[in-house]
Design an enzyme around this catalytic site. Structure first.
Site, PDB file in Angstrom:
ATOM      1  CD  GLU A  44      25.568 -22.920   4.818  1.00 15.70           C
ATOM      2  OE1 GLU A  44      25.454 -23.396   5.968  1.00 15.70           O
ATOM      3  OE2 GLU A  44      24.900 -21.958   4.411  1.00 15.70           O
ATOM      4  CB  ALA A  79      13.692 -19.156  -0.780  1.00 19.22           C
ATOM      5  NE  ARG A 135       9.929 -20.681   9.167  1.00 19.04           N
ATOM      6  CZ  ARG A 135       9.597 -19.461   9.567  1.00 19.04           C
ATOM      7  NH1 ARG A 135       8.552 -19.297  10.362  1.00 19.04           N
ATOM      8  NH2 ARG A 135      10.315 -18.405   9.211  1.00 19.04           N
ATOM      9  N   GLY A 136      12.868 -22.712   6.682  1.00 19.22           N
ATOM     10  CA  GLY A 136      13.002 -21.807   5.530  1.00 19.22           C
ATOM     11  C   GLY A 136      12.183 -20.553   5.731  1.00 19.22           C
ATOM     12  CG  ASP A 137      13.526 -17.044   5.785  1.00 22.65           C
ATOM     13  OD1 ASP A 137      13.062 -17.071   6.934  1.00 22.65           O
ATOM     14  OD2 ASP A 137      14.749 -16.946   5.529  1.00 22.65           O
TER      15      ASP A 137
HETATM   16  C1  LIG Z   1      23.048 -23.025   9.606  1.00 22.59           C
HETATM   17  C2  LIG Z   1      21.865 -22.479   8.843  1.00 22.59           C
HETATM   18  C3  LIG Z   1      21.626 -22.928   7.552  1.00 22.59           C
HETATM   19  C4  LIG Z   1      20.524 -22.457   6.817  1.00 22.59           C
HETATM   20  N1  LIG Z   1      20.318 -22.932   5.551  1.00 22.59           N
HETATM   21  C5  LIG Z   1      19.252 -22.510   4.842  1.00 22.59           C
HETATM   22  C6  LIG Z   1      18.966 -23.026   3.539  1.00 22.59           C
HETATM   23  O1  LIG Z   1      19.700 -23.860   3.026  1.00 22.59           O
HETATM   24  N2  LIG Z   1      17.879 -22.577   2.872  1.00 22.59           N
HETATM   25  C7  LIG Z   1      17.029 -21.637   3.424  1.00 22.59           C
HETATM   26  O2  LIG Z   1      16.031 -21.275   2.773  1.00 22.59           O
HETATM   27  N3  LIG Z   1      17.250 -21.140   4.668  1.00 22.59           N
HETATM   28  C8  LIG Z   1      18.335 -21.545   5.386  1.00 22.59           C
HETATM   29  N4  LIG Z   1      18.554 -21.054   6.652  1.00 22.59           N
HETATM   30  C9  LIG Z   1      17.651 -20.011   7.174  1.00 22.59           C
HETATM   31  C10 LIG Z   1      16.397 -20.584   7.865  1.00 22.59           C
HETATM   32  O3  LIG Z   1      15.648 -21.371   6.979  1.00 22.59           O
HETATM   33  C11 LIG Z   1      15.576 -19.401   8.367  1.00 22.59           C
HETATM   34  O4  LIG Z   1      16.248 -18.707   9.378  1.00 22.59           O
HETATM   35  C12 LIG Z   1      14.148 -19.744   8.813  1.00 22.59           C
HETATM   36  O5  LIG Z   1      13.406 -18.528   8.978  1.00 22.59           O
HETATM   37  C13 LIG Z   1      14.080 -20.473  10.146  1.00 22.59           C
HETATM   38  O6  LIG Z   1      14.319 -21.794   9.980  1.00 22.59           O
HETATM   39  P1  LIG Z   1      14.312 -22.798  11.234  1.00 22.59           P
HETATM   40  O7  LIG Z   1      14.623 -24.118  10.674  1.00 22.59           O
HETATM   41  O8  LIG Z   1      15.137 -22.281  12.335  1.00 22.59           O
HETATM   42  O9  LIG Z   1      12.752 -22.708  11.640  1.00 22.59           O
HETATM   43  P2  LIG Z   1      11.961 -23.045  12.956  1.00 22.59           P
HETATM   44  O10 LIG Z   1      12.781 -23.743  13.950  1.00 22.59           O
HETATM   45  O11 LIG Z   1      10.682 -23.674  12.525  1.00 22.59           O
HETATM   46  O12 LIG Z   1      11.667 -21.584  13.540  1.00 22.59           O
HETATM   47  C14 LIG Z   1      11.114 -20.565  12.714  1.00 22.59           C
HETATM   48  C15 LIG Z   1      10.383 -19.550  13.574  1.00 22.59           C
HETATM   49  O13 LIG Z   1       9.206 -20.155  14.106  1.00 22.59           O
HETATM   50  C16 LIG Z   1       9.211 -20.093  15.526  1.00 22.59           C
HETATM   51  N5  LIG Z   1       8.602 -21.355  16.016  1.00 22.59           N
HETATM   52  C17 LIG Z   1       9.166 -22.579  16.026  1.00 22.59           C
HETATM   53  N6  LIG Z   1       8.305 -23.480  16.538  1.00 22.59           N
HETATM   54  C18 LIG Z   1       7.174 -22.811  16.827  1.00 22.59           C
HETATM   55  C19 LIG Z   1       5.896 -23.192  17.380  1.00 22.59           C
HETATM   56  N7  LIG Z   1       5.636 -24.444  17.755  1.00 22.59           N
HETATM   57  N8  LIG Z   1       4.958 -22.226  17.546  1.00 22.59           N
HETATM   58  C20 LIG Z   1       5.195 -20.939  17.193  1.00 22.59           C
HETATM   59  N9  LIG Z   1       6.372 -20.527  16.673  1.00 22.59           N
HETATM   60  C21 LIG Z   1       7.339 -21.450  16.494  1.00 22.59           C
HETATM   61  C22 LIG Z   1      10.658 -19.916  15.928  1.00 22.59           C
HETATM   62  O14 LIG Z   1      10.790 -19.248  17.199  1.00 22.59           O
HETATM   63  C23 LIG Z   1      11.179 -19.058  14.781  1.00 22.59           C
HETATM   64  O15 LIG Z   1      10.851 -17.701  14.990  1.00 22.59           O
HETATM   65  C24 LIG Z   1      19.649 -21.495   7.397  1.00 22.59           C
HETATM   66  C25 LIG Z   1      19.898 -21.033   8.705  1.00 22.59           C
HETATM   67  C26 LIG Z   1      20.995 -21.513   9.424  1.00 22.59           C
HETATM   68  C27 LIG Z   1      21.249 -20.991  10.815  1.00 22.59           C
END
Ligand SMILES: Cc1cc2nc3c(=O)[nH]c(=O)nc-3n(C[C@H](O)[C@H](O)[C@H](O)COP(=O)(O)OP(=O)(O)OC[C@H]3O[C@@H](n4cnc5c(N)ncnc54)[C@H](O)[C@@H]3O)c2cc1C
Length: 319
Positions: A44, A79, A135-137
């Site tokens: 990455e 982000a 989803r992102g932060d």
């Molecule tokens: C391999 C990897 C690559 C990454 N690359 C990037 C990047 O390029 N750019 C960036 O900004 N970030 C990146 N991230 C970080 C990531 O965007 C953050 O950790 C973000 O907070 C969570 O994204 P997610 O896609 O897991 O979200 P989700 O799967 O949507 O989860 C986010 C939160 O919401 C909760 N949730 C999910 N569904 C529901 C629901 N139906 N009801 C209530 N709560 C729910 C989950 O338990 C979790 O706490 C990366 C992370 C990893 C592991």
């Protein structure tokens, strides 16, 4: 809402003289490697912020890593869409210059549906075939505009949207120690990961971790209890600086085990010693993960080639 005839066709890149496509769907790469019992190696990058960062990535890091023939690269998405164009540019350039499959990350939290569609259409047009759907932060920088109207709240909705669009292999993020913001416990978070897989994700890349038991417990729960069948690949961050790893783990909620922290503190500010230790630790960690059945390794390179190269050499994973 699939791609329609009024969309321009994707640019064809990476076709070898024998007609074999070198830019592939990552889902297919995993299937092929699993058949032959070889781990999938991915690396990455983040999109460089300066011209000198571009030069380092394209003139130094990539040529060094290409010698190790990784299966694919991935490029993060800043982000709130702060690197929207840059992510696609970097992915496109890697694919064109190196004919190696490269995945674009995409987050949905601060993007409108129109922006997401535009990104995916442009990705397709540039011949990008793989998306890590996240989803992102929430953006901390208030100068980044967040048009959240008609967009998605969670990654599973983005995965489902991309799946309906068609034409991409989709990856998703998994959290062996549970997502930092999930206060209902790790099993709830892992059930939500299953929802992302059911929505259409072909593979999972995990957050960094240092205790392999966290990965194995997570993987076994997903496979044996939730019936997940897609590859779940561990994400590894070779430690390069004590200060930096403390900051990263605090941000993403990963545990820095006490024994590891003690060792790092003993090494103090000796960055060479810390990097060498980081490579050794990540090599041993990777070896045990592969021995325990991990389908591959996803290495967070921080745009530097040395640690990833040395780990793959230590494991005799690539040339
Ligand atoms: C391999 C990897 C690559 C990454 N690359 C990037 C990047 O390029 N750019 C960036 O900004 N970030 C990146 N991230 C970080 C990531 O965007 C953050 O950790 C973000 O907070 C969570 O994204 P997610 O896609 O897991 O979200 P989700 O799967 O949507 O989860 C986010 C939160 O919401 C909760 N949730 C999910 N569904 C529901 C629901 N139906 N009801 C209530 N709560 C729910 C989950 O338990 C979790 O706490 C990366 C992370 C990893 C592991």
């Amino acid at each position: 809402m699939p791609f329609t005839a009024d969309q321009p066709p994707p640019r064809q890149i990476g076709t070898t003289k024998t007609g074999k496509k070198s830019i592939r769907l990552i889902g297919d790469i995993y299937k092929e490697r699993l058949r032959t019992g070889q781990p999938v190696v991915s690396i990455e990058f983040f999109p460089p912020k300066t011209p000198s960062g571009d030069t380092r990535l394209f003139d130094h890091t990539l040529p060094a890593l290409q010698r190790l023939a990784p299966d694919f690269y991935s490029v993060t998405y800043g982000a709130g869409g702060s690197t929207r164009d840059k992510t696609l540019e970097v992915v496109d350039r890697i694919q064109q210059e190196h004919q190696t499959t490269t995945m674009a990350h995409l987050t949905c939290i601060s993007s409108s549906l129109a922006q997401i569609k535009h990104y995916l259409f442009e990705a397709r047009q540039r011949g990008i075939r793989n998306i890590l759907a996240l989803r992102g932060d929430p953006p901390q920088d208030s100068s980044i505009s967040a048009d959240t109207s008609k967009s998605f709240e969670y990654a599973f909705q983005l995965v489902s949207f991309i799946k309906q669009l068609g034409g991409f292999s989709i990856g998703t993020a998994g959290f062996p120690e549970s997502h930092v913001a999930c206060d209902q416990g790790k099993h709830v978070d892992w059930q939500r990961l299953k929802v992302k897989i059911e929505a259409g994700a072909d593979f999972v890349l995990t957050q960094l971790f240092f205790n392999n038991d966290d990965y194995f417990i997570f993987r076994d729960y997903l496979v044996n209890t939730l019936g997940v069948e897609v590859p779940i690949t561990p994400g590894l961050l070779p430690i390069q600086s004590t200060k930096q790893i403390k900051r990263f783990t605090a941000l993403c909620g990963a545990t820095l085990p006490a024994s590891l922290l003690t060792k790092l503190e003993k090494l103090g500010d000796d960055t060479t010693a810390v990097s060498e230790f980081g490579i050794e630790f990540a090599s041993r960690q990777s070896e045990a993960l592969i021995a325990g059945g991990a389908p591959g390794l996803h290495i967070y390179s921080l745009n530097k080639p040395d640690a990833a190269s040395q780990i793959l050499k230590n494991l005799s994973l690539r040339a």
